[in-house]
Scaffold this motif. Sequence first.
Motif, PDB file in Angstrom:
ATOM      1  N   LEU A 106       0.818  -1.208   0.000  1.00 18.20           N
ATOM      2  CA  LEU A 106       0.000   0.000   0.000  1.00 18.20           C
ATOM      3  C   LEU A 106       0.856   1.264   0.000  1.00 18.20           C
ATOM      4  O   LEU A 106       0.502   2.263  -0.614  1.00 18.20           O
ATOM      5  CB  LEU A 106      -0.976  -0.014   1.175  1.00 18.20           C
ATOM      6  N   GLU A 107       1.994   1.226   0.683  1.00 18.84           N
ATOM      7  CA  GLU A 107       2.915   2.367   0.666  1.00 18.84           C
ATOM      8  C   GLU A 107       3.437   2.597  -0.748  1.00 18.84           C
ATOM      9  O   GLU A 107       3.502   3.729  -1.226  1.00 18.84           O
ATOM     10  CB  GLU A 107       4.092   2.122   1.608  1.00 18.84           C
ATOM     11  N   THR A 108       3.797   1.510  -1.431  1.00 14.35           N
ATOM     12  CA  THR A 108       4.303   1.608  -2.802  1.00 14.35           C
ATOM     13  C   THR A 108       3.234   2.174  -3.722  1.00 14.35           C
ATOM     14  O   THR A 108       3.501   3.055  -4.542  1.00 14.35           O
ATOM     15  CB  THR A 108       4.763   0.224  -3.303  1.00 14.35           C
ATOM     16  N   ALA A 109       2.003   1.670  -3.587  1.00 14.23           N
ATOM     17  CA  ALA A 109       0.901   2.164  -4.419  1.00 14.23           C
ATOM     18  C   ALA A 109       0.627   3.635  -4.142  1.00 14.23           C
ATOM     19  O   ALA A 109       0.400   4.419  -5.077  1.00 14.23           O
ATOM     20  CB  ALA A 109      -0.356   1.335  -4.174  1.00 14.23           C
ATOM     21  N   ALA A 110       0.650   4.045  -2.878  1.00 16.13           N
ATOM     22  CA  ALA A 110       0.393   5.445  -2.531  1.00 16.13           C
ATOM     23  C   ALA A 110       1.493   6.349  -3.079  1.00 16.13           C
ATOM     24  O   ALA A 110       1.210   7.430  -3.607  1.00 16.13           O
ATOM     25  CB  ALA A 110       0.277   5.598  -1.017  1.00 16.13           C
ATOM     26  N   ALA A 111       2.739   5.909  -2.970  1.00 16.46           N
ATOM     27  CA  ALA A 111       3.848   6.706  -3.485  1.00 16.46           C
ATOM     28  C   ALA A 111       3.748   6.834  -5.001  1.00 16.46           C
ATOM     29  O   ALA A 111       3.969   7.910  -5.557  1.00 16.46           O
ATOM     30  CB  ALA A 111       5.181   6.076  -3.090  1.00 16.46           C
ATOM     31  N   SER A 112       3.385   5.757  -5.676  1.00 17.15           N
ATOM     32  CA  SER A 112       3.231   5.786  -7.128  1.00 17.15           C
ATOM     33  C   SER A 112       2.101   6.740  -7.530  1.00 17.15           C
ATOM     34  O   SER A 112       2.246   7.523  -8.460  1.00 17.15           O
ATOM     35  CB  SER A 112       2.944   4.382  -7.647  1.00 17.15           C
ATOM     36  N   HIS A 113       0.986   6.676  -6.816  1.00 18.57           N
ATOM     37  CA  HIS A 113      -0.143   7.558  -7.101  1.00 18.57           C
ATOM     38  C   HIS A 113       0.241   9.023  -6.897  1.00 18.57           C
ATOM     39  O   HIS A 113      -0.113   9.889  -7.697  1.00 18.57           O
ATOM     40  CB  HIS A 113      -1.333   7.201  -6.217  1.00 18.57           C
ATOM     41  N   GLN A 114       0.993   9.281  -5.827  1.00 21.86           N
ATOM     42  CA  GLN A 114       1.398  10.657  -5.541  1.00 21.86           C
ATOM     43  C   GLN A 114       2.341  11.174  -6.631  1.00 21.86           C
ATOM     44  O   GLN A 114       2.231  12.313  -7.064  1.00 21.86           O
ATOM     45  CB  GLN A 114       2.061  10.723  -4.167  1.00 21.86           C
ATOM     46  N   LEU A 115       3.252  10.317  -7.107  1.00 23.69           N
ATOM     47  CA  LEU A 115       4.162  10.724  -8.173  1.00 23.69           C
ATOM     48  C   LEU A 115       3.392  11.012  -9.456  1.00 23.69           C
ATOM     49  O   LEU A 115       3.664  11.991 -10.144  1.00 23.69           O
ATOM     50  CB  LEU A 115       5.208   9.640  -8.426  1.00 23.69           C
ATOM     51  N   ASN A 127      -4.172  13.879   0.264  1.00 20.25           N
ATOM     52  CA  ASN A 127      -4.298  13.313   1.610  1.00 20.25           C
ATOM     53  C   ASN A 127      -2.932  12.805   2.007  1.00 20.25           C
ATOM     54  O   ASN A 127      -2.121  12.452   1.163  1.00 20.25           O
ATOM     55  CB  ASN A 127      -5.300  12.150   1.608  1.00 20.25           C
ATOM     56  N   ALA A 128      -2.692  12.778   3.298  1.00 22.66           N
ATOM     57  CA  ALA A 128      -1.397  12.309   3.770  1.00 22.66           C
ATOM     58  C   ALA A 128      -1.205  10.864   3.351  1.00 22.66           C
ATOM     59  O   ALA A 128      -1.903   9.977   3.802  1.00 22.66           O
ATOM     60  CB  ALA A 128      -1.310  12.447   5.287  1.00 22.66           C
ATOM     61  N   ALA A 129      -0.294  10.646   2.437  1.00 22.72           N
ATOM     62  CA  ALA A 129      -0.018   9.287   1.984  1.00 22.72           C
ATOM     63  C   ALA A 129       0.819   8.574   3.035  1.00 22.72           C
ATOM     64  O   ALA A 129       1.566   9.208   3.782  1.00 22.72           O
ATOM     65  CB  ALA A 129       0.740   9.326   0.658  1.00 22.72           C
ATOM     66  N   PRO A 130       0.723   7.259   3.099  1.00 20.56           N
ATOM     67  CA  PRO A 130       1.546   6.538   4.045  1.00 20.56           C
ATOM     68  C   PRO A 130       3.017   6.804   3.777  1.00 20.56           C
ATOM     69  O   PRO A 130       3.426   6.960   2.631  1.00 20.56           O
ATOM     70  CB  PRO A 130       1.197   5.067   3.771  1.00 20.56           C
ATOM     71  N   THR A 131       3.786   6.862   4.826  1.00 20.05           N
ATOM     72  CA  THR A 131       5.220   7.058   4.694  1.00 20.05           C
ATOM     73  C   THR A 131       5.909   5.731   4.942  1.00 20.05           C
ATOM     74  O   THR A 131       5.272   4.732   5.224  1.00 20.05           O
ATOM     75  CB  THR A 131       5.718   8.087   5.730  1.00 20.05           C
ATOM     76  N   THR A 133       7.295   4.637   7.385  1.00 21.65           N
ATOM     77  CA  THR A 133       7.046   4.086   8.713  1.00 21.65           C
ATOM     78  C   THR A 133       5.559   4.008   9.033  1.00 21.65           C
ATOM     79  O   THR A 133       5.188   3.734  10.159  1.00 21.65           O
ATOM     80  CB  THR A 133       7.739   4.959   9.786  1.00 21.65           C
ATOM     81  N   ALA A 134       4.715   4.263   8.047  1.00 25.50           N
ATOM     82  CA  ALA A 134       3.270   4.258   8.286  1.00 25.50           C
ATOM     83  C   ALA A 134       2.766   2.843   8.512  1.00 25.50           C
ATOM     84  O   ALA A 134       3.259   1.896   7.928  1.00 25.50           O
ATOM     85  CB  ALA A 134       2.533   4.889   7.118  1.00 25.50           C
ATOM     86  N   GLN A 135       1.780   2.748   9.355  1.00 20.59           N
ATOM     87  CA  GLN A 135       1.116   1.478   9.614  1.00 20.59           C
ATOM     88  C   GLN A 135      -0.239   1.533   8.939  1.00 20.59           C
ATOM     89  O   GLN A 135      -1.062   2.375   9.254  1.00 20.59           O
ATOM     90  CB  GLN A 135       0.956   1.264  11.105  1.00 20.59           C
ATOM     91  N   VAL A 136      -0.459   0.658   7.982  1.00 23.69           N
ATOM     92  CA  VAL A 136      -1.710   0.644   7.250  1.00 23.69           C
ATOM     93  C   VAL A 136      -2.630  -0.443   7.800  1.00 23.69           C
ATOM     94  O   VAL A 136      -3.808  -0.222   7.983  1.00 23.69           O
ATOM     95  CB  VAL A 136      -1.452   0.462   5.741  1.00 23.69           C
ATOM     96  N   ALA A 137      -2.082  -1.621   8.048  1.00 24.31           N
ATOM     97  CA  ALA A 137      -2.889  -2.722   8.592  1.00 24.31           C
ATOM     98  C   ALA A 137      -3.001  -2.538  10.108  1.00 24.31           C
ATOM     99  O   ALA A 137      -2.010  -2.459  10.820  1.00 24.31           O
ATOM    100  CB  ALA A 137      -2.240  -4.058   8.277  1.00 24.31           C
ATOM    101  N   TRP A 138      -4.253  -2.439  10.591  1.00 25.53           N
ATOM    102  CA  TRP A 138      -4.478  -2.200  12.021  1.00 25.53           C
ATOM    103  C   TRP A 138      -4.860  -3.468  12.753  1.00 25.53           C
ATOM    104  O   TRP A 138      -4.577  -3.632  13.921  1.00 25.53           O
ATOM    105  CB  TRP A 138      -5.577  -1.158  12.210  1.00 25.53           C
ATOM    106  N   LEU A 139      -5.555  -4.351  12.075  1.00 25.17           N
ATOM    107  CA  LEU A 139      -6.042  -5.571  12.715  1.00 25.17           C
ATOM    108  C   LEU A 139      -6.225  -6.636  11.657  1.00 25.17           C
ATOM    109  O   LEU A 139      -6.779  -6.376  10.597  1.00 25.17           O
ATOM    110  CB  LEU A 139      -7.387  -5.302  13.414  1.00 25.17           C
ATOM    111  N   LEU A 140      -5.725  -7.820  11.936  1.00 24.07           N
ATOM    112  CA  LEU A 140      -5.985  -8.973  11.086  1.00 24.07           C
ATOM    113  C   LEU A 140      -6.637 -10.017  11.973  1.00 24.07           C
ATOM    114  O   LEU A 140      -6.148 -10.317  13.061  1.00 24.07           O
ATOM    115  CB  LEU A 140      -4.695  -9.532  10.495  1.00 24.07           C
ATOM    116  N   GLN A 141      -7.723 -10.551  11.509  1.00 28.88           N
ATOM    117  CA  GLN A 141      -8.490 -11.494  12.298  1.00 28.88           C
ATOM    118  C   GLN A 141      -8.696 -12.755  11.489  1.00 28.88           C
ATOM    119  O   GLN A 141      -9.191 -12.695  10.358  1.00 28.88           O
ATOM    120  CB  GLN A 141      -9.849 -10.879  12.617  1.00 28.88           C
TER     121      GLN A 141
END
Length: 152
Positions: A106-115, A127-131, A133-141
Amino acid sequence: MTQNLGMGANVTTGPFTVRLVDVDYYMAAPIPGVDVCYSALQGSATQQVPVVRVFGATPAGQKTCLHIHQAFPYFYVPFEGPTFPQEVSRIPPFLRQFALALDQALETAAASHQLKSTAAGDTRAPNAAPTATAQVAWLLQLDLDAPLNQRH
């Protein structure tokens, strides 16, 4: 229903109705007592959380901007792995690896979209794209119940 609180202050109880004009989100530092401040999945404090903004108007015509916390995106990934109790114990480390891989993708996709947006001359503030050190996945069940199409 309206309650008079004295000194001319009235509070309306019941549902809050807004006619939607626009919805977006931004990433912000978590607010203790309001947001998720610790991720058991990552084993660390959260640095940023998504906040959904709802722009609109009430039935009385008052302009509104709602900031909605704890609204996390989610999706379902089918699991076709072991379901025997002795095998299930090996799954949690896999879930953490999956979360890290999901974050990176998701970080790679966000960076590509921003570019692409920048290259196309999009001057709007994104919108603030993930960096890195960003955490995108919050919970996996892990759900070993009936398949999604068989639930009632």
